[in-house]
Design an enzyme around this catalytic site. Structure first.
Site, PDB file in Angstrom:
ATOM      1  N   TYR A   1     -10.111 -10.744   9.957  1.00 38.26           N
ATOM      2  CA  TYR A   1     -10.359 -11.324   8.640  1.00 38.26           C
ATOM      3  C   TYR A   1     -10.637 -12.816   8.706  1.00 38.26           C
ATOM      4  CZ  TYR A   1      -8.759  -6.812   6.961  1.00 38.26           C
ATOM      5  OH  TYR A   1      -8.635  -5.472   6.744  1.00 38.26           O
TER       6      TYR A   1
ATOM      7  N   GLU B   1     -15.025   3.642   9.755  1.00 34.95           N
ATOM      8  CA  GLU B   1     -15.515   4.709  10.627  1.00 34.95           C
ATOM      9  C   GLU B   1     -15.366   6.089  10.007  1.00 34.95           C
ATOM     10  OE1 GLU B   1     -14.056   2.584  14.821  1.00 34.95           O
ATOM     11  OE2 GLU B   1     -13.305   4.565  14.272  1.00 34.95           O
TER      12      GLU B   1
ATOM     13  N   HIS C   1      -1.045  -0.129   5.603  1.00 35.06           N
ATOM     14  CA  HIS C   1      -1.614   0.722   6.667  1.00 35.06           C
ATOM     15  C   HIS C   1      -0.700   1.900   6.985  1.00 35.06           C
ATOM     16  CE1 HIS C   1      -4.693  -2.368   8.442  1.00 35.06           C
ATOM     17  NE2 HIS C   1      -4.616  -2.428   7.119  1.00 35.06           N
TER      18      HIS C   1
ATOM     19  N   GLN D   1       0.815  -1.212   0.000  1.00 32.85           N
ATOM     20  CA  GLN D   1       0.000   0.000   0.000  1.00 32.85           C
ATOM     21  C   GLN D   1       0.853   1.269   0.000  1.00 32.85           C
ATOM     22  OE1 GLN D   1      -2.586  -0.539   3.408  1.00 32.85           O
ATOM     23  NE2 GLN D   1      -3.711  -2.213   2.428  1.00 32.85           N
TER      24      GLN D   1
ATOM     25  N   TYR E   1      -9.589   7.024  19.981  1.00 29.73           N
ATOM     26  CA  TYR E   1     -10.677   6.564  19.118  1.00 29.73           C
ATOM     27  C   TYR E   1     -10.854   5.045  19.123  1.00 29.73           C
ATOM     28  CZ  TYR E   1     -11.266  11.375  17.956  1.00 29.73           C
ATOM     29  OH  TYR E   1     -11.521  12.724  18.074  1.00 29.73           O
TER      30      TYR E   1
END
Length: 362
Positions: free
Chosen positions: A248, A227, A137, A75, A237
């Site tokens: 998963y 979210e 991530h 990513q 949070y």
């Protein structure tokens, strides 16, 4: 207050037939972010490490010189591009990117000046710590606040989710920086430089409402539990102590959807839509959207929804009142959504042959 199970207004939504979608640019390799220049041109990032100029007529430039070398893996790659609020006088533009090797890397923030089709005076301003052994991530989205400081979202690297509860790490946090990259004070005792909020999984967007000043962010949950949050300094949070998603494998990450002392999201998606870029609509072209969030979605979520699309999240006095699925006819992962100065909406498709699509009112 968490809002679940909201009805989706699909193609029959009022005004949908009046939208005109026009592909302005093709041939981009996994574009990630878009920024509008004052002279009518645009900047677009491609994950492999290219920053391109787009002329008003859609002509695409060669890659600009002066862009830092990136880790294009998983990513990672070249991610966000954002202009300084005083760009017209100081010329600064900001980039985020992953740097290093797949098993030893981190997220960087830097800035340079756009001069004659190249970046000059480029410098790295901030590097997330500690370094990571994963190439997923990252987060990487940036938003400027009214005082010209900025917030940067940082993911928890997937393998390090417990560190999202550790303010001494940048994993799973937003950091607050001056425009020169200097970390600003933290509400968390002993925190890593600049830590503003913690308990995030993989933040994918952060936007500031220019009218109210409210800061909204979105993030990926695991399997379910994406979210939208309202960010405030010093808040936790929840991840991975509180989540609406599961692992998963189907196993519980946590038994808690909410937890004392932690801030609940204002909206969640179960199943996941994989939210990406996000914008708050302020403009006249789609006046009925004024004050709503436009959220790029990489996947379908619900079975009766097209794959990639945009969710218009209807905000009424800061509360989510409903949502609408838009632009599924593109049949593409939507990586970013931006509102142009003229009120048109621009979409960035995450493909090997990525597109920039302008949405206007007919």
């Amino acid at each position: 207050m968490i809002v679940l199970g909201l009805a989706l207004m699909l193609a029959a939504a009022p005004g949908h037939a009046q939208m005109h979608l026009e592909t302005r640019v093709e041939g981009l390799e996994h574009p990630w972010s878009l920024a509008f220049l004052p002279d009518g041109r645009m900047l677009v990032t491609e994950k492999p490490g290219r920053l391109r100029l787009v002329a008003a007529d859609g002509t695409l430039s060669d890659p600009l010189a002066g862009v830092p070398e990136v880790l294009y893996s998983g990513q990672g790659g070249l991610l966000d591009v954002v202009l300084h609020p005083d760009f017209e006088t100081n010329g600064w533009l900001y980039l985020t990117w992953s740097e290093g090797r797949p098993r030893d890397n981190t997220l960087h923030l830097g800035r340079g000046r756009l001069v004659s089709g190249a970046l000059e005076d480029f410098e790295t301003l901030f590097s997330a710590t500690p370094r990571r052994r994963t190439d997923v991530h990252y987060g990487g989205r940036v938003a400027f606040l009214a005082d010209n400081s900025l917030l940067l979202g940082i993911g928890e690297g997937f393998d390090f989710r417990e560190q999202a509860q550790n303010p001494q790490s940048h994993f799973g946090s937003f950091v607050h920086l001056a425009d020169d990259g200097t970390p600003l004070g933290s509400a968390f005792e002993g925190a890593a430089p600049g830590v503003f909020s913690i308990g995030h999984r993989n933040p994918q967007a952060v936007v500031v409402d220019p009218v109210t000043g409210t800061v909204y962010a979105n993030e990926h949950g695991p399997q379910g539990g994406d979210e939208i949050n309202v960010l405030a300094e010093g808040n936790n949070y929840g991840w991975p102590i509180a989540s609406h998603g599961v692992d998963y494998t189907g196993a519980l990450v946590t038994p808690f959807q909410t937890y004392a002392g932690m801030t609940d999201p204002v909206h969640v998606w179960v199943p996941s839509i994989a939210p990406a870029g996000m914008a708050i609509y302020r403009g006249d072209m789609f006046a009925d959207w004024d004050g709503d969030l436009l959220v790029a979605a990489l996947i379908a979520g619900d079975a009766d929804v097209p794959s990639g699309h945009v969710r218009r999240v209807d905000l009424e006095n800061g509360t989510v009142a409903g949502e609408e699925v838009l632009f599924g006819e593109l049949e593409a992962r939507i990586r970013d959504v931006r509102v142009a100065p003229d009120g048109a909406v621009w979409l960035v498709t995450d493909e090997e042959n990525g597109r920039l699509v302008r949405v206007s009112r007919e």
